[in-house]
Enzyme design. Sequence first.
Site, short mmCIF file in Angstrom:
data_model
loop_
_atom_site.label_atom_id
_atom_site.label_comp_id
_atom_site.label_asym_id
_atom_site.label_seq_id
_atom_site.Cartn_x
_atom_site.Cartn_y
_atom_site.Cartn_z
CE LYS A 1 -2.36 -1.04 3.85
NZ LYS A 1 -1.87 -2.40 4.18
NE ARG B 1 -4.62 -1.31 9.32
CZ ARG B 1 -3.50 -0.75 8.84
NH1 ARG B 1 -3.46 0.51 8.50
NH2 ARG B 1 -2.42 -1.47 8.71
P1 AMP Z 1 0.64 0.24 8.80
O1 AMP Z 1 1.96 0.92 8.65
O2 AMP Z 1 -0.40 0.80 7.88
O3 AMP Z 1 0.74 -1.27 8.71
O4 AMP Z 1 0.10 0.57 10.28
C1 AMP Z 1 0.88 0.25 11.43
C2 AMP Z 1 -0.01 0.16 12.65
O5 AMP Z 1 -0.64 1.42 12.91
C3 AMP Z 1 -1.15 -0.84 12.58
O6 AMP Z 1 -0.74 -2.16 12.86
C4 AMP Z 1 -2.09 -0.27 13.66
O7 AMP Z 1 -1.62 -0.56 14.97
C5 AMP Z 1 -1.96 1.23 13.43
N1 AMP Z 1 -2.94 1.73 12.44
C6 AMP Z 1 -2.69 2.30 11.23
N2 AMP Z 1 -3.82 2.65 10.60
C7 AMP Z 1 -4.83 2.28 11.43
C8 AMP Z 1 -6.26 2.35 11.35
N3 AMP Z 1 -6.88 2.86 10.29
N4 AMP Z 1 -6.96 1.87 12.40
C9 AMP Z 1 -6.38 1.37 13.50
N5 AMP Z 1 -5.05 1.25 13.62
C10 AMP Z 1 -4.27 1.70 12.62
#
Ligand code: AMP
Length: 207
Positions: A13, A85
């Site tokens: 992404k 999410r």
């Molecule tokens: P990512 O880098 O997008 O994988 O996000 C890393 C972490 O941030 C995730 O594992 C969640 O703990 C938190 N996070 C990011 N976006 C969201 C979201 N929309 N809702 C809840 N937690 C989020």
Amino acid sequence: MKILAFGPPGAGKGSVSEYIAKKYAIPHISTGDIVREETKKEGSKVTPYMSKGQLVPDTIMMELVGERLSRDDCEKGFILDGFPRTIPQAEYLKEHNIHVDHVINLQVGEENVVDRLSGRRMDPKTRKIYNLNTMADEIPPEVDKNSLVQREDDKPEVIRKRLTVYKEQTEPLVDYYEKEGLLRNIDANQPLDGVVQSIFSVLENKT
Ligand code: AMP
């Protein structure tokens, strides 16, 4: 142009969002990056969730995203990477009249996801992302591989938790956006160039 980048952790992404942002001159908003910034603040409420691979509670995420989307640079659109999410997060966008044009659904096999996440490393100086498993030959010679760092939540036990969380809480959004007629399925099992080209052709035909 309001676009959501959707897919399991490790689908790419962040990488594809960079290309989309550049091509359409819109901001790339990564909620993972926003959460990582929050974790640097003293007494941050989000740290325990993130380090365990859990989702940050909806109310906190809505506040963070709402603030970011209200800034002037989002007027012409944005690519939102990592939000929504959960169903309540998707409802939040709707209730706030944030009408999305496309949901880019990056479809990738589970073996590929684990390979990509466990090999992912960041250069702390440039913040560029490399992959020791899938793109080892693309790491420039001037980059010292030993200085690359792994995200805390890319460690194997946390990866497994993140994948379970994706299946239980995030995957239902595929049906949700399918019903809304916004889902654009993209085969993300191919090299990045191919994925980006597939996305551009979908966006150009449908805009
Ligand atoms: P990512 O880098 O997008 O994988 O996000 C890393 C972490 O941030 C995730 O594992 C969640 O703990 C938190 N996070 C990011 N976006 C969201 C979201 N929309 N809702 C809840 N937690 C989020």
